[in-house]
Write a protein that holds these residues in place. Structure first.
Motif, PDB file in Angstrom:
ATOM      1  N   LYS A  82      30.638   5.182 -11.104  1.00  0.00           N
ATOM      2  CA  LYS A  82      29.848   4.814  -9.922  1.00  0.00           C
ATOM      3  C   LYS A  82      28.507   5.521  -9.933  1.00  0.00           C
ATOM      4  N   ALA A  83      28.520   6.769 -10.401  1.00  0.00           N
ATOM      5  CA  ALA A  83      27.275   7.528 -10.463  1.00  0.00           C
ATOM      6  C   ALA A  83      26.325   6.877 -11.461  1.00  0.00           C
ATOM      7  N   ALA A  84      26.876   6.414 -12.599  1.00  0.00           N
ATOM      8  CA  ALA A  84      26.036   5.798 -13.616  1.00  0.00           C
ATOM      9  C   ALA A  84      25.358   4.533 -13.076  1.00  0.00           C
ATOM     10  N   GLN A 113      14.749  15.862 -11.082  1.00  0.00           N
ATOM     11  CA  GLN A 113      16.054  16.314 -10.623  1.00  0.00           C
ATOM     12  C   GLN A 113      17.089  15.227 -10.840  1.00  0.00           C
ATOM     13  N   GLY A 114      16.624  13.994 -10.620  1.00  0.00           N
ATOM     14  CA  GLY A 114      17.541  12.882 -10.843  1.00  0.00           C
ATOM     15  C   GLY A 114      17.943  12.764 -12.290  1.00  0.00           C
ATOM     16  N   ARG A 115      16.971  12.917 -13.188  1.00  0.00           N
ATOM     17  CA  ARG A 115      17.287  12.854 -14.604  1.00  0.00           C
ATOM     18  C   ARG A 115      18.220  13.999 -15.018  1.00  0.00           C
ATOM     19  N   HIS A 116      18.010  15.154 -14.447  1.00  0.00           N
ATOM     20  CA  HIS A 116      18.883  16.302 -14.719  1.00  0.00           C
ATOM     21  C   HIS A 116      20.317  16.000 -14.282  1.00  0.00           C
ATOM     22  N   ASN A 117      20.454  15.460 -13.106  1.00  0.00           N
ATOM     23  CA  ASN A 117      21.794  15.153 -12.586  1.00  0.00           C
ATOM     24  C   ASN A 117      22.458  14.040 -13.404  1.00  0.00           C
ATOM     25  N   GLN A 118      21.648  13.076 -13.849  1.00  0.00           N
ATOM     26  CA  GLN A 118      22.206  12.010 -14.695  1.00  0.00           C
ATOM     27  C   GLN A 118      22.747  12.588 -16.012  1.00  0.00           C
ATOM     28  N   GLY A 151       0.798  -1.211   0.000  1.00  0.00           N
ATOM     29  CA  GLY A 151       0.000   0.000   0.000  1.00  0.00           C
ATOM     30  C   GLY A 151       0.835   1.267   0.000  1.00  0.00           C
ATOM     31  N   PRO A 152       0.343   2.304   0.718  1.00  0.00           N
ATOM     32  CA  PRO A 152       1.046   3.599   0.715  1.00  0.00           C
ATOM     33  C   PRO A 152       2.426   3.528   1.342  1.00  0.00           C
ATOM     34  N   VAL A 153       2.633   2.572   2.225  1.00  0.00           N
ATOM     35  CA  VAL A 153       3.954   2.439   2.841  1.00  0.00           C
ATOM     36  C   VAL A 153       4.976   2.008   1.797  1.00  0.00           C
ATOM     37  N   ARG A 154       4.572   1.084   0.906  1.00  0.00           N
ATOM     38  CA  ARG A 154       5.487   0.606  -0.152  1.00  0.00           C
ATOM     39  C   ARG A 154       5.882   1.760  -1.057  1.00  0.00           C
ATOM     40  N   LYS A 155       4.937   2.585  -1.429  1.00  0.00           N
ATOM     41  CA  LYS A 155       5.205   3.730  -2.288  1.00  0.00           C
ATOM     42  C   LYS A 155       6.180   4.680  -1.611  1.00  0.00           C
ATOM     43  N   ARG A 156       5.982   4.897  -0.293  1.00  0.00           N
ATOM     44  CA  ARG A 156       6.865   5.795   0.438  1.00  0.00           C
ATOM     45  C   ARG A 156       8.277   5.244   0.510  1.00  0.00           C
ATOM     46  N   ILE A 157       8.412   3.943   0.700  1.00  0.00           N
ATOM     47  CA  ILE A 157       9.748   3.325   0.791  1.00  0.00           C
ATOM     48  C   ILE A 157      10.455   3.427  -0.564  1.00  0.00           C
ATOM     49  N   ARG A 158       9.735   3.205  -1.672  1.00  0.00           N
ATOM     50  CA  ARG A 158      10.320   3.308  -3.006  1.00  0.00           C
ATOM     51  C   ARG A 158      10.842   4.715  -3.252  1.00  0.00           C
ATOM     52  N   GLU A 159      10.089   5.712  -2.802  1.00  0.00           N
ATOM     53  CA  GLU A 159      10.533   7.100  -2.979  1.00  0.00           C
ATOM     54  C   GLU A 159      11.826   7.350  -2.214  1.00  0.00           C
ATOM     55  N   ILE A 160      11.923   6.808  -0.988  1.00  0.00           N
ATOM     56  CA  ILE A 160      13.135   7.011  -0.178  1.00  0.00           C
ATOM     57  C   ILE A 160      14.325   6.313  -0.829  1.00  0.00           C
ATOM     58  N   ILE A 161      14.105   5.066  -1.344  1.00  0.00           N
ATOM     59  CA  ILE A 161      15.211   4.329  -1.990  1.00  0.00           C
ATOM     60  C   ILE A 161      15.694   5.085  -3.225  1.00  0.00           C
ATOM     61  N   ARG A 162      14.753   5.521  -4.098  1.00  0.00           N
ATOM     62  CA  ARG A 162      15.107   6.278  -5.290  1.00  0.00           C
ATOM     63  C   ARG A 162      15.850   7.552  -4.955  1.00  0.00           C
ATOM     64  N   SER A 163      15.367   8.279  -3.906  1.00  0.00           N
ATOM     65  CA  SER A 163      16.024   9.514  -3.507  1.00  0.00           C
ATOM     66  C   SER A 163      17.420   9.242  -2.978  1.00  0.00           C
ATOM     67  N   ALA A 164      17.567   8.123  -2.234  1.00  0.00           N
ATOM     68  CA  ALA A 164      18.895   7.777  -1.696  1.00  0.00           C
ATOM     69  C   ALA A 164      19.885   7.506  -2.822  1.00  0.00           C
ATOM     70  N   TYR A 165      19.458   6.750  -3.873  1.00  0.00           N
ATOM     71  CA  TYR A 165      20.335   6.471  -5.011  1.00  0.00           C
ATOM     72  C   TYR A 165      20.699   7.761  -5.738  1.00  0.00           C
ATOM     73  N   GLU A 166      19.715   8.613  -5.959  1.00  0.00           N
ATOM     74  CA  GLU A 166      19.973   9.852  -6.686  1.00  0.00           C
ATOM     75  C   GLU A 166      20.925  10.759  -5.923  1.00  0.00           C
ATOM     76  N   MET A 167      20.699  10.872  -4.591  1.00  0.00           N
ATOM     77  CA  MET A 167      21.538  11.750  -3.784  1.00  0.00           C
ATOM     78  C   MET A 167      22.975  11.234  -3.738  1.00  0.00           C
ATOM     79  N   ARG A 168      23.153   9.913  -3.621  1.00  0.00           N
ATOM     80  CA  ARG A 168      24.499   9.349  -3.584  1.00  0.00           C
ATOM     81  C   ARG A 168      25.187   9.496  -4.954  1.00  0.00           C
ATOM     82  N   ALA A 169      24.423   9.301  -6.025  1.00  0.00           N
ATOM     83  CA  ALA A 169      24.971   9.443  -7.384  1.00  0.00           C
ATOM     84  C   ALA A 169      25.427  10.872  -7.632  1.00  0.00           C
ATOM     85  N   ALA A 170      24.613  11.838  -7.132  1.00  0.00           N
ATOM     86  CA  ALA A 170      24.989  13.241  -7.304  1.00  0.00           C
ATOM     87  C   ALA A 170      26.303  13.532  -6.588  1.00  0.00           C
TER      88      ALA A 170
END
Length: 807
Positions: free
Chosen positions: A713-715, A729-734, A684-703
């Motif tokens: 490593k960023a790629a 923002q992630g696509r921009h940074n990529q 449910g909504p918890v899964r969606k929230r966790i996916r957002e955190i994981i995606r944000s964590a990858y993007e922030m570390r890649a940046a």
């Protein structure tokens, strides 16, 4: 002259007619002739001749009882009682039940001062015929001297009823005078005043009758009337000092201390040995609350008359009044040992034991008092007081009911019954038995509808029974009489609170709090605890916290109030902390929740966990990562968070919040790994929230890798982020990473497609660096239109436009 009067009375009393006397004399010519001559001599008042002739007739015939009777009268008139007794002895041998012979035998024996025999003869005559005024007159005096008041009363009334009406009215004086004295001894003051008034009317100058009437008026508490009689008698006071004494009593009762002491001094000077003057002196000082002189007077009375129980009792009462209870007990217990059946001593000793809080001993003393005075309502009520002090409430109620039945006007019985019923009612309330409590309290209310504590207790009982109308009726009645009373205002406030009338409840709580400032801190704490709860219910959370902090301060040291005040304050701080957290005021939330944590042990249910959880969230919100992580570790376990969070968040446990804390602290790798593990069981909504955190964590570390130049490593991280729907923002940074790796076309295409201002500026910069001013100018303008152009870009736009004339 006096002799003639007595002869007339005796003839009228004892000789109803000549025919009666002659009808009883017979048995021979000589005897008849002697009797006839004797009667003539008797009628002519020739008593010596009559005596001689009657003796002559009795010589002829000893059975002539009428002759004995007339002979006895004649002997009485000439005062020859010895001869009369001898003759009457013969008569009683012949006719032992002859009424007249017994009567005159008694009268003559009394003349000879043979008191016991004379009274016995008169009592025998009265037994045979009780309508004998002469006998009753003598017996009335005798019974008075013997303190046989009821018999004396009966004798004098019989005399007045059956005496010959031809007698002069002054003969009645003695009867009325003695009746007055008898009634005074019997404490029948109205009857005594009537008797003395009749006596004074018969002999208007008789000072004894007037004095007796004055004393009767004193007994009836008609002090002005008594004073009007006594003041004219002052001229006789040298001969009768008791007049001064009675004047002192009147002035004392009229609260005229100076005159009372003046007359009492005059009496004491003439009768220095009379202890009554010292007792009255003590009473006068006692009445005016001068307990020192009163005590001295009573003590002097006990020294002068050690056997005077009245003086001893008064001395004990004065000691009690001076709070010298142990001394009073010593005096009265010694008196009770000497006079174990003296009612006044036992009563005062019992009161002393009550003052000493020795209830069991007091019960024993009052039980002994009831043996001496059975059926006395005041004594039964006093034993009820002792039972109530010993907490024997049932026995106390029984005693008070008995006393009230014996005398429904007895104030002690009525007051005690009301108190005992209130006590038992409060006990029932403590046991939550409102039905029994209301039964007792309504009985007390029926006895006195205006009693404040009965109405208050009824208000409490009805309040607990949720019968708000009845509770309001009783409590408002008390509040009208005591508008600033702490307890009443507090109860009315509680009543309105339970009825949902919070505004009215608030008014009365504030009144109670203002009054409580002059009371011990405990009372202020009690009302502040309830007022704080009310303010919290009204959503006045800041005021509630302020009031409850004051309650905690005032309840310090109280084992029952301190936990309650601290618990309510913790709840209020919890509510305010949560509200501040929702408003984004993390610092204030931390302050409130840390204060609440100090009293977390006073909370119940899920409240302690909720405080800790919200505090961890507040730490997280204010960037206190270490404290937040430590707090979430303490909240580990699904069962713990299940008490705080709603499903499905409760299923994740503390791992979710620990991972989120790492994410907020910049631990993107660890956070992403932990969240990936949680994603497997999230829905449910918890899964969606966790996916957002994981995606944000990858993007922030890649940046971070892009800025460090580690594009490979960023790629790799961007590829992982794409599986979670990469953000703009992630696509921009990529694209930035691609540009740096030489994939400029791919990067430019992404920036153009993405349409973000930063990306459009990057495209303009690329064309500017490549020497394509037209394209650079176009993309710079697009970036500026999106509001993303910096000052340097704006300057560059102007420069290109000026150089190349672009518009």
């Amino acid at each position: 002259m006096r002799k003639w009067k007595w002869i007339t009375i005796l003839l009228v009393t004892c000789l109803p007619g000549a025919a009666w006397g002659q009808g009883r004399t017979g048995g021979g010519t000589q005897a008849q002739q002697a009797i006839k001559k004797a009667d003539e001599a008797f009628a002519a008042n020739r008593l010596k001749d009559a005596i001689r002739l009657y003796n002559q007739a009795l010589g002829y015939n000893r059975s002539l009882t009428a002759a004995y009777e007339k002979l006895a009268i004649a002997y009485y008139a000439v005062r020859q009682s010895r001869a009369a007794v001898n003759k009457l002895s013969i008569c009683l041998q012949v006719a032992p039940t002859n009424v007249k012979c017994n009567l005159w035998m008694g009268l003559h024996l009394l003349k000879l001062k043979r008191q016991a025999q004379g009274v016995a003869a008169l009592e025998k005559a009265v037994t045979l015929n009780w309508k004998l005024p002469l006998a009753m007159r003598k017996l009335g005096r005798h019974y008075y001297r013997q303190s046989r008041w009821r018999k004396a009363e009966k004798a004098w009334w019989t005399f007045l009823k059956f005496r010959d009406r031809t007698w002069p009215p002054k003969v009645d004086f003695t009867a009325h005078y003695y009746l007055g004295k008898v009634y005074m001894k019997m404490r029948k003051y109205p009857a005594a005043s009537t008797a003395f008034a009749k006596a004074a009317k018969l002999r208007k100058k008789h000072s004894g009758a007037k004095l007796g009437l004055a004393r009767a008026y004193i007994g009836r508490k008609y002090f002005n009337a008594a004073l009007n009689l006594l003041l004219p008698l002052r001229k006789l006071a040298k001969r009768k000092p008791i007049i001064h004494f009675n004047l002192a009593i009147c002035f004392h009762r009229m609260r005229r201390k100076k005159q009372a002491l003046s007359h009492l001094k005059k009496y004491a000077d003439q009768r220095p040995g009379d202890v009554r003057s010292l007792i009255l002196k003590g009473d006068i000082y006692f009445q005016h609350s001068q307990f020192g002189p009163a005590l001295a007077a009573y003590k002097q009375a006990t020294v002068k008359a050690p056997g005077s129980m009245e003086a001893t009792v008064k001395y004990g009462q004065a000691l009690l009044k001076r709070k010298r209870v142990k001394e009073a007990y010593a005096v009265l217990s010694a008196a009770a040992a000497k006079r174990p059946k003296n009612a006044k001593v036992l009563k005062t000793l019992g009161l002393t034991l009550l003052a000493l809080k020795r209830a069991k001993e007091a019960i024993g003393i009052f039980t002994r008092l009831l043996v001496v005075r059975p059926g006395n309502a005041d004594c039964v009520a006093l034993r009820g007081d002792a039972h109530l002090m010993a907490n024997h409430v049932a026995q106390a109620i029984t005693d008070y009911q008995t006393a009230h039945t014996l005398n429904n006007k007895n104030w002690r019985a009525k007051r005690g019954l009301i108190r005992a019923l209130n006590r038992r009612g409060r006990d029932h309330l403590a046991q939550k038995n409102t039905v029994a409590a209301l039964a007792d309290l309504n009985r007390a209310f029926a006895l006195d509808r205006k009693r404040i504590f009965t109405n208050t207790n009824l208000g409490i009982a009805y309040l607990l029974a949720k019968r708000y109308k009845e509770a309001a009726r009783h409590l408002t009645q008390v509040q009208k009489r005591l508008p600033r009373n702490f307890a009443v205002n507090r109860l009315i406030a509680r009543l309105y609170y339970d009825m949902g009338k919070l505004d009215q409840a608030r008014v009365h709580y504030i009144k109670a709090r203002q009054v409580a400032k002059n009371l011990p801190a405990r009372f202020q704490a009690e009302v502040e605890i309830e007022l704080g709860a009310l303010l919290a219910a009204r959503r006045e959370i800041d005021s509630a916290v302020k009031v409850l902090k004051s309650a905690v301060s005032n309840a310090a040291g109280s084992k029952d109030l301190a936990p309650l005040a601290q618990g309510n304050l913790a709840i209020a701080l919890l509510d305010r902390g949560y509200a501040n957290l929702e408003k984004g005021q993390g610092a204030k939330a931390v302050e409130d929740l840390e204060a609440a944590r100090a009293y977390v042990k006073r909370l119940s249910g899920n409240q302690p966990l909720l405080v800790r959880f919200l505090l961890a969230m507040a730490y997280l919100d204010t960037g206190r990562w270490v404290k937040a992580a430590a707090s979430f570790r303490k909240l580990s376990g699904r069962r713990v968070l299940a008490k705080v969070l709603k499903p499905p968040f409760d299923r994740l446990g503390a791992a979710y919040f620990s991972a989120y804390t790492r994410y907020r602290r910049g631990g993107y790798d660890a956070s992403a790994a932990a969240m990936s593990r949680l994603l497997r069981r999230a829905k449910g909504p918890v899964r969606k929230r966790i996916r957002e955190i994981i995606r944000s964590a990858y993007e922030m570390r890649a940046a971070q890798y892009v800025r460090k130049g580690k594009q490979s490593k960023a790629a790799k991280l961007y590829r992982r982020a794409r599986t979670y729907r990469m953000s703009r923002q992630g696509r921009h940074n990529q694209a930035v990473s691609w540009y740096k790796r030489g994939k400029k076309g791919k990067a430019l295409a992404t920036w153009k497609r993405n349409g973000a201002a930063a990306g459009l500026c990057n495209v303009g910069t690329h064309y500017d660096n490549a020497g394509q001013p037209r394209s650079a100018y176009t993309w710079y303008k697009k970036c500026a239109a999106r509001g993303g152009a910096s000052a340097s870009i704006m300057k560059r736009i102007k420069t290109i436009a000026r150089l190349f004339g672009y518009k």
